[in-house]
Design an enzyme around this catalytic site. Sequence first.
Site, PDB file in Angstrom:
ATOM      1  N   SER A   5      32.280  22.539  21.909  1.00 30.08           N
ATOM      2  CA  SER A   5      32.386  23.806  22.649  1.00 30.08           C
ATOM      3  C   SER A   5      33.250  24.786  21.880  1.00 30.08           C
ATOM      4  CB  SER A   5      32.983  23.571  24.033  1.00 30.08           C
ATOM      5  OG  SER A   5      33.242  24.826  24.629  1.00 30.08           O
ATOM      6  N   HIS A  53      27.919  24.403  21.864  1.00 32.60           N
ATOM      7  CA  HIS A  53      28.040  24.799  23.268  1.00 32.60           C
ATOM      8  C   HIS A  53      28.818  26.111  23.335  1.00 32.60           C
ATOM      9  CE1 HIS A  53      28.071  23.811  27.587  1.00 32.60           C
ATOM     10  NE2 HIS A  53      29.303  24.307  27.614  1.00 32.60           N
ATOM     11  N   ASP A 101      30.301  29.004  25.841  1.00 31.82           N
ATOM     12  CA  ASP A 101      30.696  29.252  27.226  1.00 31.82           C
ATOM     13  C   ASP A 101      30.880  30.741  27.482  1.00 31.82           C
ATOM     14  OD1 ASP A 101      31.064  26.551  28.368  1.00 31.82           O
ATOM     15  OD2 ASP A 101      32.525  26.354  26.744  1.00 31.82           O
ATOM     16  N   MET A 154      31.730  33.620  30.120  1.00 35.06           N
ATOM     17  CA  MET A 154      32.430  33.774  31.409  1.00 35.06           C
ATOM     18  C   MET A 154      32.616  35.255  31.717  1.00 35.06           C
ATOM     19  SD  MET A 154      35.445  31.004  30.816  1.00 35.06           S
ATOM     20  CE  MET A 154      35.089  29.368  30.164  1.00 35.06           C
ATOM     21  N   HIS A 174      26.051  28.235  28.045  1.00 35.20           N
ATOM     22  CA  HIS A 174      26.448  27.891  29.414  1.00 35.20           C
ATOM     23  C   HIS A 174      26.953  29.169  30.079  1.00 35.20           C
ATOM     24  CE1 HIS A 174      29.551  25.431  32.003  1.00 35.20           C
ATOM     25  NE2 HIS A 174      28.631  26.019  32.749  1.00 35.20           N
ATOM     26  N   MET A 181      28.612  31.066  32.843  1.00 35.33           N
ATOM     27  CA  MET A 181      29.480  31.006  34.020  1.00 35.33           C
ATOM     28  C   MET A 181      29.653  32.437  34.512  1.00 35.33           C
ATOM     29  SD  MET A 181      32.021  28.108  32.573  1.00 35.33           S
ATOM     30  CE  MET A 181      31.362  28.351  30.938  1.00 35.33           C
ATOM     31  N   MET A 227      29.605  19.543  35.615  1.00 36.46           N
ATOM     32  CA  MET A 227      30.965  19.954  35.263  1.00 36.46           C
ATOM     33  C   MET A 227      31.931  18.846  35.662  1.00 36.46           C
ATOM     34  SD  MET A 227      30.621  22.814  33.776  1.00 36.46           S
ATOM     35  CE  MET A 227      32.382  22.878  33.456  1.00 36.46           C
ATOM     36  N   ASP A 242      30.355  18.165  30.821  1.00 31.30           N
ATOM     37  CA  ASP A 242      31.143  19.276  30.289  1.00 31.30           C
ATOM     38  C   ASP A 242      32.529  19.323  30.934  1.00 31.30           C
ATOM     39  OD1 ASP A 242      31.986  21.605  29.128  1.00 31.30           O
ATOM     40  OD2 ASP A 242      30.561  22.912  30.168  1.00 31.30           O
TER      41      ASP A 242
HETATM   42  C1  DX5 Z   1      34.819  24.974  30.864  1.00 28.38           C
HETATM   43  C2  DX5 Z   1      33.724  25.019  29.832  1.00 28.38           C
HETATM   44  C3  DX5 Z   1      33.739  23.899  28.890  1.00 28.38           C
HETATM   45  C4  DX5 Z   1      34.975  23.809  28.030  1.00 28.38           C
HETATM   46  C5  DX5 Z   1      35.239  22.354  27.802  1.00 28.38           C
HETATM   47  O1  DX5 Z   1      34.599  25.966  31.800  1.00 28.38           O
HETATM   48  O2  DX5 Z   1      32.467  25.017  30.473  1.00 28.38           O
HETATM   49  O3  DX5 Z   1      32.584  23.895  28.058  1.00 28.38           O
HETATM   50  O4  DX5 Z   1      34.862  24.462  26.798  1.00 28.38           O
HETATM   51  O5  DX5 Z   1      36.447  22.258  27.159  1.00 28.38           O
HETATM   52  P1  DX5 Z   1      37.249  20.887  27.061  1.00 28.38           P
HETATM   53  O6  DX5 Z   1      36.385  19.946  26.295  1.00 28.38           O
HETATM   54  O7  DX5 Z   1      38.499  21.282  26.369  1.00 28.38           O
HETATM   55  O8  DX5 Z   1      37.466  20.413  28.481  1.00 28.38           O
HETATM   56 ZN    ZN Z   2      30.662  24.748  29.181  1.00 27.76          ZN
END
Ligand code: DX5
Ligand code: ZN
Length: 223
Positions: free
Chosen positions: A9, A34, A36, A38, A67, A69, A138, A176
């Site tokens: 990620s 990956h 993320d 947000m 991903h 969010m 999650m 994740d």
């Molecule tokens: C959290 C993200 C994850 C995050 C995971 O909201 O969706 O993808 O990057 O990070 P680690 O592996 O540090 O928990």
């Molecule tokens: Zn994620």
Amino acid sequence: MNQHLVAPSLLAADFAHLGDALQLFDKSEADWLHLDVMDGRFVPNISFGLPVIKALRPLSKKVFDVHLMIEQPENYIADFKAVGADVLTVHYEASTHLHRSIQAIQAAGMKAGVALNPHTPVVLLQDIIKDVDLVCLMSVNPGFGGQSFIERTLLKIRQLKAMILAENSNALIEIDGGVDPKNAAAILNAGADVLVAGSSVFKSEDPMASIKHLKNIQQLDVV
Ligand code: DX5
Ligand code: ZN
């Protein structure tokens, strides 16, 4: 025995040197990147979005696993396709018309994923499991990297795997949040197909070796 996929990620990488992170990812044994996204509304954090993904896309031919969010993810499907997403995952909790969103993602030429927050039961996917390409469970509350793995996720993986088999679905199970070398084997043995790992890769002393380690964990046959 299926070989699992490893998806570092980018959220845990050094944002001042994203190009270096991409180079490392591309040379490593990692399968997917990956990403993320947000919006500060669906989750209490803002990360990066379309222009960053567009800038990174030429740096690797490997799969970009995006991903979302964000609220109203259905409004941005064409935009994420345009910047090079290969897998696009929307949250169950952010999708009033999830089936329509899944169809739109696939019609745009991407694999379609649905993500579940830790409090959302797997059984809610019963009527859509055959239509999705991936389920992202999650294992932390979305919004931040570096949190601890929620143990109950192991039970949810088993429930989801049973549903996938019973419904003859091809959906991959992605985990994740809080994935590290200590819990990865248990996650895989419960039935996971894709390990997302942020902190345990990019915050480690040797990210390349951490990816290799996660990739080479042996998955026992799931009974
Ligand atoms: C959290 C993200 C994850 C995050 C995971 O909201 O969706 O993808 O990057 O990070 P680690 O592996 O540090 O928990
Ligand atoms: Zn994620």
